[in-house]
Design a protein around this motif. Structure first.
Motif, mmCIF file in Angstrom:
data_model
loop_
_atom_site.group_PDB
_atom_site.id
_atom_site.type_symbol
_atom_site.label_atom_id
_atom_site.label_comp_id
_atom_site.label_asym_id
_atom_site.label_seq_id
_atom_site.Cartn_x
_atom_site.Cartn_y
_atom_site.Cartn_z
ATOM 1 N N ARG A 344 9.292 22.105 18.255
ATOM 2 C CA ARG A 344 9.308 21.428 16.952
ATOM 3 C C ARG A 344 10.718 21.011 16.564
ATOM 4 N NH1 ARG A 344 5.773 26.008 15.987
ATOM 5 N NH2 ARG A 344 3.620 25.269 16.144
ATOM 6 N N ARG A 345 11.700 21.857 16.867
ATOM 7 C CA ARG A 345 13.081 21.485 16.561
ATOM 8 C C ARG A 345 13.573 20.361 17.453
ATOM 9 N NH1 ARG A 345 13.407 27.171 15.401
ATOM 10 N NH2 ARG A 345 13.942 27.762 17.541
ATOM 11 N N MET A 346 13.068 20.294 18.685
ATOM 12 C CA MET A 346 13.525 19.299 19.657
ATOM 13 C C MET A 346 12.900 17.929 19.455
ATOM 14 S SD MET A 346 13.001 19.367 23.823
ATOM 15 C CE MET A 346 11.268 18.898 23.601
ATOM 16 N N ILE A 347 11.694 17.864 18.905
ATOM 17 C CA ILE A 347 10.927 16.615 18.860
ATOM 18 C C ILE A 347 11.717 15.420 18.350
ATOM 19 C CG2 ILE A 347 9.045 15.470 17.617
ATOM 20 C CD1 ILE A 347 7.283 17.863 18.233
ATOM 21 N N PRO A 348 12.440 15.495 17.219
ATOM 22 C CA PRO A 348 13.154 14.287 16.772
ATOM 23 C C PRO A 348 14.168 13.762 17.785
ATOM 24 C CG PRO A 348 13.001 15.905 15.004
ATOM 25 C CD PRO A 348 12.550 16.602 16.261
ATOM 26 N N ASP A 349 14.898 14.683 18.432
ATOM 27 C CA ASP A 349 15.907 14.252 19.397
ATOM 28 C C ASP A 349 15.245 13.657 20.638
ATOM 29 O OD1 ASP A 349 18.850 14.326 20.080
ATOM 30 O OD2 ASP A 349 18.061 15.460 21.792
ATOM 31 N N MET A 350 14.198 14.295 21.128
ATOM 32 C CA MET A 350 13.505 13.765 22.307
ATOM 33 C C MET A 350 12.869 12.422 22.000
ATOM 34 S SD MET A 350 10.683 15.585 24.790
ATOM 35 C CE MET A 350 9.527 15.866 23.457
ATOM 36 N N SER A 351 12.251 12.318 20.838
ATOM 37 C CA SER A 351 11.592 11.061 20.451
ATOM 38 C C SER A 351 12.568 9.897 20.423
ATOM 39 C CB SER A 351 10.940 11.234 19.080
ATOM 40 O OG SER A 351 10.263 10.058 18.695
ATOM 41 N N ALA A 352 13.801 10.190 20.053
ATOM 42 C CA ALA A 352 14.822 9.137 19.948
ATOM 43 C C ALA A 352 15.415 8.750 21.294
ATOM 44 C CB ALA A 352 15.925 9.586 19.010
ATOM 45 N N ASN A 353 15.098 9.497 22.350
ATOM 46 C CA ASN A 353 15.794 9.283 23.618
ATOM 47 C C ASN A 353 14.885 9.078 24.823
ATOM 48 O OD1 ASN A 353 18.890 9.781 23.261
ATOM 49 N ND2 ASN A 353 17.882 11.298 21.950
ATOM 50 N N ILE A 354 13.606 8.754 24.607
ATOM 51 C CA ILE A 354 12.725 8.450 25.743
ATOM 52 C C ILE A 354 12.116 7.074 25.550
ATOM 53 C CG2 ILE A 354 12.204 10.883 26.148
ATOM 54 C CD1 ILE A 354 9.389 10.347 24.966
#
Length: 355
Positions: A344-354
């Protein structure tokens, strides 16, 4: 010339290596053969939103569970890798968490390979056996539980024992292009994340297949497997998680072993510019963890993962890498509850970089 690390970084890395040795022994000696696999019980189970996606491979037909992005796009794809006790019914991320609903709500397609206990999602040298003897086959076909027992020949026959594990080839070739051809999924710029065994594997796949994986996340991963004592710690873990022989995976201290060690291939992750999310808990339990042997075991496992992860952090810092987000919560053990929170903490960063 001060070398790759410099004197200060060398001392810091050396300190973490010593801690890895001590923690390896701490896990091996008091806990015996129970060192493998996450603690915690299932809290989610089968999700009817997913589809069974079967793909042929040299290991036979392999199932993945696929969940479509809420907006219907086919460009944003992320792979979720399981831990050492991966089963052949469902991936642990589906069986033990609800994070897929949050990933798809963030408009990401989720691919969950099913199976591969103790595999490290690697291409092995040979089928796992001991002195020419394979699995006892006592638990039935390979469709059953891969970790129904403990000991030298525990678990069912099938992938990894009757055949040679070829998980890296499966994920980066067979599954990748089947998803493209049958579902229209983008084969490039994907994300991959995993816990424990799967965290180490996520970094390995990203380092060696940067066109496919632009983003990688490791939670409680073993990111310094060449540290003294680590191979034997993993040997015991793999024996317990299905009765697999680490020597069939890769010989010690050779190119194939180093190929799997994030501490060794860290320069590739920096050079590729792979966006990384790296996490491990402190090993301290919280109110959600009851007083039990499983909790004590999970504390020791997380402490070992933390030492490995901190060593990797020092290694990346010595390289001047700025493509990593680290998260070290003040509490957390080797348990699905904490890994779900980390996603849940990672989702925003991953969403912005794939994609």
């Amino acid at each position: 010339m001060r070398g790759v690390f410099g004197r200060r970084s060398t001392r810091r890395a050396g300190s973490w290596l010593k801690r890895s040795v001590l923690l390896s022994l701490a896990v091996l000696l008091p806990l015996g053969a129970s060192v493998a696999g996450p603690a915690g019980t299932a809290s989610a189970a089968f999700n009817p939103d997913g589809i069974d996606f079967w793909v042929d491979s040299s290991m036979g037909p392999i199932k993945s569970r696929v969940f479509r992005a809420a907006d219907g796009n086919t460009d944003r794809v992320v792979y979720a890798l399981d831990g050492m006790r991966a089963r052949y019914e469902l991936n642990g991320w589906e069986n033990d968490t609800e994070i897929v609903r949050e990933l798809t709500a963030a408009n990401m397609n989720v691919v969950m390979p099913v199976g591969g206990p103790s595999s490290f999602y690697a291409d092995w040298n040979a089928p796992s056996n001991f002195f020419g003897l394979g699995s006892s086959g006592s638990s039935g076909s390979s469709s059953g539980s891969a970790n129904s027992g403990s000991g030298l020949l525990s678990g069912s026959a099938g992938p990894g024992k009757e055949t040679t594990y070829k998980w890296e080839t499966f994920i980066t070739e067979n599954l990748r292009y089947a998803l493209r051809d049958q579902l229209g999924f983008n084969p490039n710029g994907n994300g991959v994340f995993g816990l424990s065994m799967g965290g180490s594997a996520a970094l390995t796949l990203a380092a060696h297949h940067p066109d496919q994986f632009r983003y990688a996340g490791s939670y409680s991963g073993y990111l310094n497997i060449s540290a003294p004592g680590m191979r034997e710690a993993l040997r015991v873990a793999m024996l317990d998680a299905g009765g697999f022989n680490i020597d069939a995976m890769a010989p010690p201290w050779g190119p194939q072993w180093f190929y799997m060690d994030p501490f060794v291939f860290a320069p590739q992750l920096k050079a590729n510019g792979t966006r990384l999310w790296i996490s491990a808990g402190s090993g301290l339990p919280t109110g959600v963890d009851g007083p039990s042997f499983d909790t004590v075991n999970a504390m020791a496992l997380e402490a070992l993962a933390l030492a490995n992860t901190r060593a990797f952090q020092v290694r990346m810092a010595s390289l001047g890498a700025n493509n990593v987000t680290y998260d070290f919560p003040a509490a957390g053990i080797h348990n699905w509850v904490y890994w779900a929170d980390e996603v849940r903490r990672m989702i925003p960063d991953m969403s912005a970089n794939i994609g």
